[in-house]
Design an enzyme around this catalytic site. Structure first.
Site, PDB file in Angstrom:
ATOM      1  CB  ILE A 157       2.869   2.437   3.020  1.00 37.97           C
ATOM      2  CG1 ILE A 157       2.092   2.595   4.328  1.00 37.97           C
ATOM      3  CG2 ILE A 157       4.351   2.672   3.248  1.00 37.97           C
ATOM      4  CD1 ILE A 157       2.577   1.675   5.438  1.00 37.97           C
ATOM      5  CG  ASP A 158       0.412   0.721  -2.009  1.00 38.83           C
ATOM      6  OD1 ASP A 158       0.492   1.899  -2.367  1.00 38.83           O
ATOM      7  OD2 ASP A 158       0.954  -0.236  -2.611  1.00 38.83           O
ATOM      8  CE  LYS A 159      -8.827   0.001   1.892  1.00 41.36           C
ATOM      9  NZ  LYS A 159     -10.063  -0.039   1.065  1.00 41.36           N
ATOM     10  NE  ARG A 277       1.006  -4.065  -4.683  1.00 39.59           N
ATOM     11  CZ  ARG A 277      -0.162  -3.454  -4.819  1.00 39.59           C
ATOM     12  NH1 ARG A 277      -0.327  -2.214  -4.362  1.00 39.59           N
ATOM     13  NH2 ARG A 277      -1.164  -4.068  -5.421  1.00 39.59           N
TER      14      ARG A 277
END
Length: 356
Positions: A157-159, A277
């Site tokens: 998953i994204d930072k 997103r």
């Protein structure tokens, strides 16, 4: 190895890359990517998505000619050469970084990743990553399938997205988990705070290509996704190329009349980079705090008051949390489901919006 459909040849230049020879067996699938995915042995750790990228990059050849169409027809007995780039050895070091461990056994570990932590080392983020923390916590028990750059990492998953991740500690678990992600059988639900509130009665939303509606107030967003043509750090919605992506969304709470924001549950049928997103932005309901896909949209102070508007508009990250993760244990066969509460920053913003 002479009679094997899978063989390793010496590299022909200075890169240390390996050539994998794959011979198509009898009664093959009707397209190249599927045929290779079936034929390549499990221990090669080449998912169909990885094979598709190799095809697109010209790393799959037939009789010395690159085959770049994943839908190309195949025939029994054809011999394809797959060129694998060498693993990048970044010499990741164990670091004593606190981890929130939700589950751990001999085969896998489930962690609740905090905001701001990169999953695996990459240019600009060689330390302080989840991999560094796992190397300290797990020692040398992580699966080696991901190579030195990302041992044990099955998904990411994204930072600036918080929440649940499963990491493989054995190669057997890695292959079993990867197969479930490939088959889209893993349950992944996210909680997000978005601008506005998706509503099936909204004629604007009904007019957006790729958006449909399902019983129970569920909005389904189905498009293709690919890298943006001019900004390689972003993903873009496409319909005639790219990779298929499906996101479903349900409103949990809405704030204001008419709604200026909403708490929504999103679940993935597919798992593409930045999928939620991009899809929420495509639907006109970008995530609060998303500087990449949210544009310049702001919550108006006159709708919610100065303090709440400032809290929403100054939120320092995309308001997205991986709240639940479910899968079948790849070794024991047990069905597992894990949940994670909203992190403090999203919980505080939600509380502020509830007061509107």
């Amino acid at each position: 190895m002479a009679n094997s459909p899978f063989a390793a040849d010496d590299a022909d230049d200075e890169t240390d890359a390996a050539n994998l020879r794959v011979v198509i067996g009898e009664d093959p699938p009707d397209r190249l990517d599927k045929a290779l995915a079936r034929q390549v042995p499990e221990d090669a750790a080449l998912s169909r998505s990885r094979l598709m990228k190799m095809i697109a990059d010209g790393d799959v050849t037939l009789e010395g000619v690159a085959v770049t169409n994943p839908k190309a027809r195949v025939a029994e007995g054809q011999e394809y050469l797959l060129r694998l780039a060498p693993a990048v050895d970044i010499d990741a070091q164990p670091e004593d970084i606190p981890l929130t461990v939700v589950w751990e056994d001999a085969d896998l570990i489930v962690v609740d990743k905090p905001v701001g932590m990169v999953v695996h080392p990459a240019p600009g983020s060689y330390t302080g990553t989840l991999v560094n923390a796992l190397l300290h916590h797990c020692g040398d028990t992580l699966s080696g399938v991901g190579g030195a750059k990302r041992p044990g990492i099955v998904h990411r998953i994204d930072k600036d997205t918080s929440g649940l991740l499963v990491v493989a500690k054995t190669d057997r678990a890695h292959h079993g988990l990867a197969a479930q992600f490939e088959a889209h059988s893993v349950t992944r639900h996210y909680i997000a705070l978005v601008h506005g509130a998706p509503n099936a009665a909204d004629p604007r939303l009904r007019g957006i290509r790729g958006v449909s509606f399902e019983p129970g107030g569920i909005v389904c967003i189905a498009t293709n996704l690919a890298r943006h043509k001019t900004d390689r750090q972003r993903q873009a919605v496409l319909f005639d190329s790219g990779r298929h992506a499906v996101t479903r969304v349900r409103v949990l709470e809405s704030y204001g009349t008419p709604p200026v924001a909403a708490l929504v549950e999103c679940w993935l049928e597919t798992g593409r980079t930045h999928q939620i997103r991009v899809h929420m932005s495509h639907a006109g309901h970008a995530l609060l705090g998303d500087q990449t896909y949210g544009g310049r949209r702001k919550v108006a102070p006159k709708a919610v008051g100065e303090a709440v508007a400032q809290a929403a508009n100054d939120f320092p990250r995309q308001a997205l949390h991986a709240a639940s993760l479910g899968f079948v244990h790849p070794v024991s066969g047990e069905e597992l489901l894990f949940t994670s509460p909203l992190p403090a920053d999203m919980a505080a913003l939600t509380a502020a919006l509830r007061g509107v």
